[in-house]
Design a protein around this motif. Sequence first.
Motif, mmCIF file in Angstrom:
data_model
loop_
_atom_site.group_PDB
_atom_site.id
_atom_site.type_symbol
_atom_site.label_atom_id
_atom_site.label_comp_id
_atom_site.label_asym_id
_atom_site.label_seq_id
_atom_site.Cartn_x
_atom_site.Cartn_y
_atom_site.Cartn_z
ATOM 1 N N VAL B 292 33.137 -15.274 -25.076
ATOM 2 C CA VAL B 292 33.110 -16.229 -23.958
ATOM 3 C C VAL B 292 31.727 -16.221 -23.296
ATOM 4 O O VAL B 292 30.968 -15.260 -23.424
ATOM 5 N N ASP B 293 31.411 -17.328 -22.610
ATOM 6 C CA ASP B 293 30.053 -17.502 -22.085
ATOM 7 C C ASP B 293 29.843 -16.869 -20.711
ATOM 8 O O ASP B 293 28.839 -17.086 -20.061
ATOM 9 N N LYS B 294 30.840 -16.098 -20.257
ATOM 10 C CA LYS B 294 30.706 -15.402 -18.976
ATOM 11 C C LYS B 294 31.228 -13.991 -19.136
ATOM 12 O O LYS B 294 31.925 -13.687 -20.104
ATOM 13 N N GLU B 295 30.941 -13.139 -18.173
ATOM 14 C CA GLU B 295 31.624 -11.845 -18.122
ATOM 15 C C GLU B 295 33.118 -12.135 -17.923
ATOM 16 O O GLU B 295 33.480 -12.939 -17.057
ATOM 17 N N PRO B 296 33.993 -11.479 -18.719
ATOM 18 C CA PRO B 296 35.430 -11.742 -18.556
ATOM 19 C C PRO B 296 35.910 -11.615 -17.102
ATOM 20 O O PRO B 296 36.769 -12.382 -16.670
ATOM 21 N N ARG B 297 35.323 -10.682 -16.333
ATOM 22 C CA ARG B 297 35.790 -10.520 -14.941
ATOM 23 C C ARG B 297 35.536 -11.787 -14.119
ATOM 24 O O ARG B 297 36.277 -12.086 -13.194
ATOM 25 N N ASP B 298 34.484 -12.544 -14.493
ATOM 26 C CA ASP B 298 34.206 -13.794 -13.782
ATOM 27 C C ASP B 298 35.182 -14.897 -14.184
ATOM 28 O O ASP B 298 35.219 -15.961 -13.560
ATOM 29 N N LEU B 299 35.943 -14.637 -15.248
ATOM 30 C CA LEU B 299 36.989 -15.587 -15.655
ATOM 31 C C LEU B 299 38.365 -15.109 -15.188
ATOM 32 O O LEU B 299 39.389 -15.676 -15.564
ATOM 33 N N GLY B 300 38.387 -14.052 -14.389
ATOM 34 C CA GLY B 300 39.668 -13.543 -13.890
ATOM 35 C C GLY B 300 40.250 -12.419 -14.727
ATOM 36 O O GLY B 300 41.396 -12.027 -14.529
ATOM 37 N N TYR B 301 39.468 -11.910 -15.670
ATOM 38 C CA TYR B 301 39.931 -10.804 -16.514
ATOM 39 C C TYR B 301 39.152 -9.546 -16.149
ATOM 40 O O TYR B 301 38.077 -9.293 -16.674
ATOM 41 N N ASP B 302 39.709 -8.788 -15.209
ATOM 42 C CA ASP B 302 38.952 -7.645 -14.697
ATOM 43 C C ASP B 302 39.479 -6.305 -15.186
ATOM 44 O O ASP B 302 38.955 -5.258 -14.811
ATOM 45 N N LYS B 303 40.516 -6.309 -16.025
ATOM 46 C CA LYS B 303 41.058 -5.040 -16.523
ATOM 47 C C LYS B 303 40.392 -4.673 -17.852
ATOM 48 O O LYS B 303 39.929 -5.541 -18.582
ATOM 49 N N SER B 304 40.386 -3.370 -18.160
ATOM 50 C CA SER B 304 39.875 -2.930 -19.456
ATOM 51 C C SER B 304 40.839 -3.381 -20.554
ATOM 52 O O SER B 304 40.454 -4.049 -21.499
ATOM 53 N N GLU B 340 24.695 -0.315 -19.761
ATOM 54 C CA GLU B 340 24.132 -1.659 -19.599
ATOM 55 C C GLU B 340 25.188 -2.671 -20.011
ATOM 56 O O GLU B 340 25.983 -2.398 -20.897
ATOM 57 N N PRO B 341 25.194 -3.862 -19.404
ATOM 58 C CA PRO B 341 26.189 -4.864 -19.799
ATOM 59 C C PRO B 341 26.050 -5.220 -21.279
ATOM 60 O O PRO B 341 24.939 -5.191 -21.821
ATOM 61 N N LEU B 342 27.171 -5.541 -21.925
ATOM 62 C CA LEU B 342 27.131 -5.958 -23.329
ATOM 63 C C LEU B 342 26.482 -7.342 -23.437
ATOM 64 O O LEU B 342 26.433 -8.093 -22.469
ATOM 65 N N ASP B 343 25.995 -7.674 -24.634
ATOM 66 C CA ASP B 343 25.317 -8.965 -24.841
ATOM 67 C C ASP B 343 26.251 -10.152 -24.591
ATOM 68 O O ASP B 343 25.853 -11.161 -24.029
ATOM 69 N N ASP B 344 27.500 -10.002 -25.066
ATOM 70 C CA ASP B 344 28.440 -11.119 -24.986
ATOM 71 C C ASP B 344 29.670 -10.730 -24.188
ATOM 72 O O ASP B 344 30.041 -9.560 -24.143
ATOM 73 N N GLY B 345 30.316 -11.737 -23.615
ATOM 74 C CA GLY B 345 31.655 -11.521 -23.078
ATOM 75 C C GLY B 345 32.635 -11.568 -24.242
ATOM 76 O O GLY B 345 32.543 -12.442 -25.101
ATOM 77 N N LEU B 346 33.559 -10.617 -24.291
ATOM 78 C CA LEU B 346 34.489 -10.579 -25.425
ATOM 79 C C LEU B 346 35.906 -10.303 -24.937
ATOM 80 O O LEU B 346 36.157 -9.334 -24.222
ATOM 81 N N ILE B 347 36.825 -11.188 -25.310
ATOM 82 C CA ILE B 347 38.245 -10.996 -25.012
ATOM 83 C C ILE B 347 38.981 -10.975 -26.342
ATOM 84 O O ILE B 347 38.760 -11.839 -27.195
ATOM 85 N N ARG B 348 39.828 -9.965 -26.536
ATOM 86 C CA ARG B 348 40.612 -9.900 -27.772
ATOM 87 C C ARG B 348 42.080 -9.989 -27.406
ATOM 88 O O ARG B 348 42.512 -9.427 -26.405
ATOM 89 N N LEU B 349 42.817 -10.699 -28.232
ATOM 90 C CA LEU B 349 44.253 -10.848 -28.002
ATOM 91 C C LEU B 349 44.991 -10.419 -29.263
ATOM 92 O O LEU B 349 44.715 -10.921 -30.350
ATOM 93 N N THR B 350 45.918 -9.482 -29.104
ATOM 94 C CA THR B 350 46.655 -8.939 -30.247
ATOM 95 C C THR B 350 48.145 -9.199 -30.070
ATOM 96 O O THR B 350 48.682 -8.951 -28.986
#
Lengths: 87, 460
Positions: B292-304, B340-350
Amino acid sequence: MTIEDVRQIILNILADIAPDEDISSIDDNTKLRDQIDLDSMDFLDIVMELRKRFNIEVPEKDYEHLATMAGCVSYLTPLLKDRSMAS
Amino acid sequence: MRYETIIIGAGLSGLAAGIRLAMFDKKVCIVEKHVEIGGLNSFYVRKKRRFDVGLHAMTNYSPKGVRSSPLGKLLKQLRISHDDFRLCQQEVSEIRFPENSLRFTNDFEFLRQEVSEQFPDQIDGFNKLVEKILSFDELNLNEGGCLLSRPVLESFISDPILIDMLFCPLMYYGNAREGDMDFYQFVIMFKSIFVEGFSKPQGGMYYILNLMADKFKSLGGELRMGNGVKTINSKEGTVYSVTLDKDGELETEAVLSSMGYVETLSCCQPKVLDLEECKIGQVSFMESLFVVDKEPRDLGYDKSIVFFSTQPRFNYKVPGDLIDISSGVLCCSNNFKFPEPLDDGLIRLTNLASFGRWDCLPRKDYISAKKEWRGRALDALFAFFPDFRDNVVFLDSFTPKTIKKYTGHINGAVYGSPQKIKNGKTSVNNLYICGTDQGFLGIIGATLSGISMANLHLLK
C-alpha cells in the motif's frame, strides 16, 4: 597436560558453548549447572567438544563425572595427561 | 564417498540440524529440491520486492541473556548471538471477534488484564488455566496419551467465546488438526505467542535463512540446491543411500528428512508398510499480500497482527468453499519496532483454504478464482476494518496449490500431519524425520526440531 591445563580446557569449552556467562568465578566443587545456566543439551556439547578436540569418548554412564569442575578435572586428567594443549 | 548424514530439505529444521552436525565435524550434506532455501518459511521476489512466505512474525520472543527459553536454547545450540538475529518486537496485536476484542503484547500481564476487563467472570478460570499451562512439560519427546485441548479449556472457562478467542491465534499459527488441538501443542503455542510473543528479524526470512546457510557452509557442510530426493534406499531395514532426481546416488549412514512423515515414507525403497495408517494433514491457507502507498497505521491498521473472526463462533477447519472468509489473520509488517521504517507499507491477509478445491481447478479458472476469492475475502474484511483498496500499488496471492508446488508438502498442509512423530523415528533404521511432522512448530519450533533430532539421533 597438567591439572591446570585440563581445567583451562574445560573453561575454554564452556566459554564457547556459553558465551554470555561469567566463567571466571566458577567454584570447582559446586555443580556447574547451578553456577551457570547449563542444561542437558549443553552437557552433550561438552562431550561433543571433547570428542572433537581430543578424540575422547565419554560414555553416557560417565556424564555424572562432568557435573562439577573438580569432577571434570579428575575424570579427564588421566585421559589427557600425555597430550599437549595444542591437541 | 560416504556421508555420515544426508539431510533432506534446506528449511529451518534441516539447516539447524546441519549446523549442529557440521559443528562437530560430521560429514553432512543438505539436499534441497527447490532453488531457494527456506521450505515452508521462505521468500520470493516479485517486481523487485522481496516477500516473506510463511513468516508473519517469529513467535517465542525472549530478550537477550535468557538462555532457558526456546529462543535462548536455539541461539546457544547454534552458537549464534541474539544480536545476530536482529529481532524487532511487535507493538500490539489483537484478537477481534464481533462482540469482543483482546489485545496482547510481549508482556503477558497485558493480556491477563485484557481478559479480566473483557471477561470479568472468567478471569479466575483463566488464571488457573495459565497455571496449568506454565507447569506443563510440553517438550517431553516420549509419546504421551492424546489429550485434546477443548475439554481442558472447558474445565476452566465457561464462556465459549473466550475459548474460541484463545484458540484463534494458536490454531492459525500452528495447528494441523481441524476443530480441536492436541493439548501439548496448545501449550507450546500459548507459551510461544501469549507468554513470550512476537518479533520480526530485520531483513526478514531472507536474512535469517542466509545467516544459517552461511554458518552451515562455513562449518564445512555441503548444500546441494535444485536437486530433490527421488528415493531413500534401505537394505535389511537400514538406510544406506539416497537417489537424487539429478546426478545419481549418495551413500550415507543416516538420513534426516524434513519432507514430512508420509512424504518421506513414500520415497522409501523398498516400500515400507506403515504408510496407509498415517493421517495426512489437510489444513492450508490462501494468503494475499497488499503493498500500500501509505503506512498501514495511516490507513487505520495500527496493530502488528490481528486474528479475527467475523462470526461469534470461530471454526478452524478446511472450508467447503475455496477459502473461508469468516475468519483470518491480518499482518502489518510495518507495525513492528524496526529501527527504521520499511520501504513499503505491507498488509497481508491469510484465510483457511481447501487444497482439494483449488487443486481441481483448470489453469484458467484457477487464476480467475484467485482474484475472485481475494475480492470476497476483502469484502468480508472491510465489514469490520477500513477499506484500503484504493491504496494498493501491488498485490499477489498464493494458495494451497502454490504451497504444495514449492514445499512438496501433500495438500499444501503447512502444519503437516495432525499425528506428530515426537521422537522422529521411522520403521527404517537410521532414517529420522524433523520439521513440521516431528511436532515443534513455527519458526523457532522448526529450528529446535532440527537441533533436537540431530542431538538425539545423530550426535550421540
